[in-house]
Design a protein around this motif. Structure first.
Motif, short mmCIF file in Angstrom:
data_model
loop_
_atom_site.label_atom_id
_atom_site.label_comp_id
_atom_site.label_asym_id
_atom_site.label_seq_id
_atom_site.Cartn_x
_atom_site.Cartn_y
_atom_site.Cartn_z
N GLU A 158 0.82 -1.20 0.00
CA GLU A 158 0.00 0.00 0.00
C GLU A 158 0.86 1.25 0.00
OE1 GLU A 158 -3.39 2.30 -0.20
OE2 GLU A 158 -3.06 0.16 -0.59
N ARG A 210 1.77 1.93 -3.53
CA ARG A 210 0.65 2.47 -4.30
C ARG A 210 0.42 3.95 -3.98
NH1 ARG A 210 -1.72 -2.52 -2.47
NH2 ARG A 210 -1.66 -4.10 -4.11
N LEU A 228 3.46 -3.30 -8.49
CA LEU A 228 3.65 -2.30 -7.45
C LEU A 228 4.56 -1.16 -7.88
CD1 LEU A 228 4.04 -4.58 -4.29
CD2 LEU A 228 1.99 -3.38 -5.09
#
Length: 220
Positions: free
Chosen positions: A61, A64, A94
């Motif tokens: 995450e 991202r 990613l």
């Protein structure tokens, strides 16, 4: 060169940081994904050594969320997930710049970090925009709803940092560390006074809100 090591295993994080400092590399450490993201927004790191399995926010995450940034650090994913599929996913989906599986050889880690550092950085966005505010970094010009706003260099830097966070709160400490000298007394009223002047110059009531206990943020 400045490196951020995002690793929740404290012993490993300290070991990596100590080893990199011996190589004359400046190092900061983050123990959670959200901390790593915030530090990357505040500080211009050259390389982020990122564990995938971080608490609060995973390394995936973090990748991202940093991807849209024009000035994001080069990302070296350092993880126990070392299968071929994991590596392919990290590098392609990613958008990491390199991938190293644990356990690893420290000399290889240093070599990979130095290689990432040598790569030419992406050119930064010249213009930041949010909630009717436009900031041109190259020209050092600011406008609010199309109206030119004359700012001091310090006010400009504060607004630039607030724009980077796009409505998320920026703490008093982050502003001191980034815009002012790090040795400035944290009890000073400099931040509060500068934000107050900046709010008046922007001329929109509530443009810069104060979140008690969190800091300052731009409102939509």
């Amino acid at each position: 060169m400045r490196v951020l090591v995002a690793e929740d295993h404290r012993v490993l994080a300290r070991t990596i940081a100590k080893g990199l400092r011996r190589e004359s590399i400046a190092v900061d450490v983050a123990a959670t994904g959200d901390e790593a993201e915030r530090m990357c927004l505040v500080t211009a790191y050259d390389v982020l050594v990122l564990d995938r399995d971080l608490p609060v926010m995973t390394g995936d995450e973090v990748c991202r969320r940093l991807a849209p940034l024009a000035e994001r650090p080069r990302i070296l994913m350092l993880t126990a997930a070392g299968g071929t599929e994991d590596k392919v996913y990290g590098l392609t989906e990613l958008g990491t710049d390199d991938y190293l599986a644990k356990p690893f050889d420290f000399a290889e880690l240093v070599a990979r970090i130095r290689t990432l550092y040598r790569r030419a950085p992406k050119p930064p966005d010249a213009v930041l925009r949010y909630a009717g505010i436009r900031l041109d970094r190259a020209r050092r010009e600011v406008s609010a709803d199309g109206r030119p706003v004359d700012l001091t260099p310090r006010e400009f830097d504060v607004l630039e940092l607030l724009l980077k966070f796009r409505g998320e709160a920026v703490s008093h400490q982050d502003l001191l560390r980034t815009v002012w000298d790090e040795n400035l007394d944290p009890r000073t009223s400099a931040v509060r006074a500068t934000v107050s002047r900046l709010r008046r110059k922007l001329g929109v009531p509530g443009t810069i809100a104060v979140d008690t206990g969190r800091g300052y943020r731009l409102t939509p």
